[in-house]
Structures are given as structure tokens and as C-alpha cells.
Write a protein that holds these residues in place. Structure first.
Motif, short mmCIF file in Angstrom:
data_model
loop_
_atom_site.label_atom_id
_atom_site.label_comp_id
_atom_site.label_asym_id
_atom_site.label_seq_id
_atom_site.Cartn_x
_atom_site.Cartn_y
_atom_site.Cartn_z
N HIS A 5 0.83 -1.21 0.00
CA HIS A 5 0.00 0.00 0.00
C HIS A 5 0.86 1.25 0.00
O HIS A 5 0.57 2.21 -0.72
CB HIS A 5 -0.95 0.01 1.20
CG HIS A 5 -1.91 1.14 1.16
ND1 HIS A 5 -1.66 2.33 1.80
CD2 HIS A 5 -3.10 1.28 0.56
CE1 HIS A 5 -2.68 3.16 1.58
NE2 HIS A 5 -3.56 2.54 0.83
N ALA A 6 1.93 1.25 0.77
CA ALA A 6 2.83 2.41 0.81
C ALA A 6 3.45 2.65 -0.56
O ALA A 6 3.57 3.79 -1.00
CB ALA A 6 3.91 2.20 1.86
N CYS A 7 3.83 1.59 -1.24
CA CYS A 7 4.46 1.72 -2.56
C CYS A 7 3.46 2.23 -3.61
O CYS A 7 3.75 3.16 -4.34
CB CYS A 7 5.04 0.38 -2.99
SG CYS A 7 5.91 0.45 -4.57
N VAL A 17 -4.03 -4.03 -12.42
CA VAL A 17 -4.17 -5.48 -12.43
C VAL A 17 -5.01 -5.89 -13.63
O VAL A 17 -6.10 -5.37 -13.85
CB VAL A 17 -4.83 -5.98 -11.12
CG1 VAL A 17 -5.08 -7.47 -11.17
CG2 VAL A 17 -3.97 -5.60 -9.93
N VAL A 18 -4.49 -6.84 -14.39
CA VAL A 18 -5.24 -7.39 -15.50
C VAL A 18 -6.01 -8.60 -14.95
O VAL A 18 -5.40 -9.50 -14.36
CB VAL A 18 -4.31 -7.82 -16.66
CG1 VAL A 18 -5.11 -8.47 -17.78
CG2 VAL A 18 -3.54 -6.62 -17.18
N PRO A 19 -7.33 -8.63 -15.10
CA PRO A 19 -8.12 -9.74 -14.56
C PRO A 19 -7.67 -11.08 -15.15
O PRO A 19 -7.23 -11.17 -16.29
CB PRO A 19 -9.55 -9.41 -15.00
CG PRO A 19 -9.55 -7.94 -15.26
CD PRO A 19 -8.16 -7.61 -15.74
N THR A 20 -7.81 -12.13 -14.35
CA THR A 20 -7.37 -13.46 -14.78
C THR A 20 -8.19 -14.01 -15.94
O THR A 20 -7.72 -14.89 -16.65
CB THR A 20 -7.43 -14.47 -13.61
OG1 THR A 20 -8.76 -14.49 -13.09
CG2 THR A 20 -6.45 -14.08 -12.52
N ASP A 21 -9.38 -13.49 -16.14
CA ASP A 21 -10.21 -14.01 -17.23
C ASP A 21 -9.96 -13.27 -18.56
O ASP A 21 -10.64 -13.52 -19.55
CB ASP A 21 -11.69 -13.96 -16.87
CG ASP A 21 -12.20 -12.56 -16.59
OD1 ASP A 21 -11.39 -11.61 -16.49
OD2 ASP A 21 -13.43 -12.40 -16.47
N THR A 22 -8.94 -12.39 -18.59
CA THR A 22 -8.60 -11.68 -19.83
C THR A 22 -7.93 -12.66 -20.79
O THR A 22 -7.01 -13.38 -20.41
CB THR A 22 -7.64 -10.52 -19.52
OG1 THR A 22 -8.27 -9.64 -18.60
CG2 THR A 22 -7.26 -9.76 -20.78
N ALA A 79 -8.05 2.36 -9.13
CA ALA A 79 -8.77 2.17 -7.87
C ALA A 79 -9.28 0.74 -7.72
O ALA A 79 -9.18 0.14 -6.64
CB ALA A 79 -9.94 3.15 -7.77
N LEU A 80 -9.80 0.16 -8.80
CA LEU A 80 -10.27 -1.23 -8.74
C LEU A 80 -9.10 -2.20 -8.60
O LEU A 80 -9.22 -3.23 -7.92
CB LEU A 80 -11.11 -1.57 -9.97
CG LEU A 80 -12.47 -0.88 -10.07
CD1 LEU A 80 -13.16 -1.24 -11.38
CD2 LEU A 80 -13.35 -1.25 -8.89
N SER A 81 -7.98 -1.89 -9.23
CA SER A 81 -6.79 -2.72 -9.08
C SER A 81 -6.33 -2.74 -7.62
O SER A 81 -6.04 -3.80 -7.06
CB SER A 81 -5.65 -2.20 -9.98
OG SER A 81 -5.95 -2.39 -11.34
N LEU A 82 -6.28 -1.56 -7.00
CA LEU A 82 -5.86 -1.48 -5.60
C LEU A 82 -6.84 -2.21 -4.69
O LEU A 82 -6.44 -2.89 -3.75
CB LEU A 82 -5.70 -0.02 -5.17
CG LEU A 82 -4.61 0.76 -5.90
CD1 LEU A 82 -4.58 2.20 -5.43
CD2 LEU A 82 -3.26 0.11 -5.72
#
Length: 93
Positions: A5-7, A17-22, A79-82
Motif C-alpha cells: 500500500h505504501a508503494c 491489475v489485468v483480470p485473470t479471465d482476460t 482504484a479497482l486494481s488497488l
């Protein structure tokens, strides 16, 4: 999660983040990191199974920049990736 989170909270750090279903996308070609130095120089670190390399060639940096743009197009917004990272961290032991 504290260190992650700090980074990712740093203004110059982007995490997507790329979703796993991509389906198949350019990011599957392997990891790379791009950086712009304080003097404006651009560098990239490309990791591979046999060796890693630092790239400073302008044409190769431009290619990686285009790939990054396309990868981000497949990724969740920041925001969704985080949020996804936070949820995953809760499951870590």
C-alpha cells in the motif's frame, strides 16, 4: 499489505491489475518495468527466464511504451486494481 500500500500510494507509481479471465494480451510476453530518470532519460528493465536486461534504446523504449498502453487498456482502473490487491492480501497467511 502495508508495504504494498505504501508503494502504490506513491504518486509516481502505477499499478494496474489485468483480470485473470482476460484472453491473450501483450502482458503475457513477460514482465518489464519502465522508468523515467530525473534527467529525463528513459530506461526499461525486461525480465526473462534466461537473463534480465536494462534497455536504453529509444526505439525499444517506445515499443515498450506502446505495449504498456495496450496492457493498461486490458487492466482494471487503478482504484479497482488497488481494491483487488487489498482483498487478495486479506487471504494471505
Amino acid at each position: 499489505m502495508g508495504a504494498v500500500h505504501a508503494c502504490v500510494a506513491l504518486p509516481h507509481v502505477q499499478v494496474h491489475v489485468v483480470p485473470t479471465d482476460t484472453p491473450m494480451y501483450l502482458g503475457l510476453g513477460g514482465p518489464f518495468t519502465m522508468a523515467e530518470m530525473s534527467d529525463g532519460a528513459q530506461l526499461a528493465h525486461v525480465d526473462g527466464q534466461v537473463r534480465a536486461q536494462i534497455i536504453d534504446d529509444a526505439a525499444e523504449i517506445a515499443t515498450l511504451g506502446r505495449r504498456w498502453t495496450r496492457i493498461v487498456g486490458e487492466a482494471l482502473p487503478r482504484a479497482l486494481s488497488l481494491d483487488l490487491i487489498r482483498k487478495a492480501a486479506l487471504t494471505w497467511t
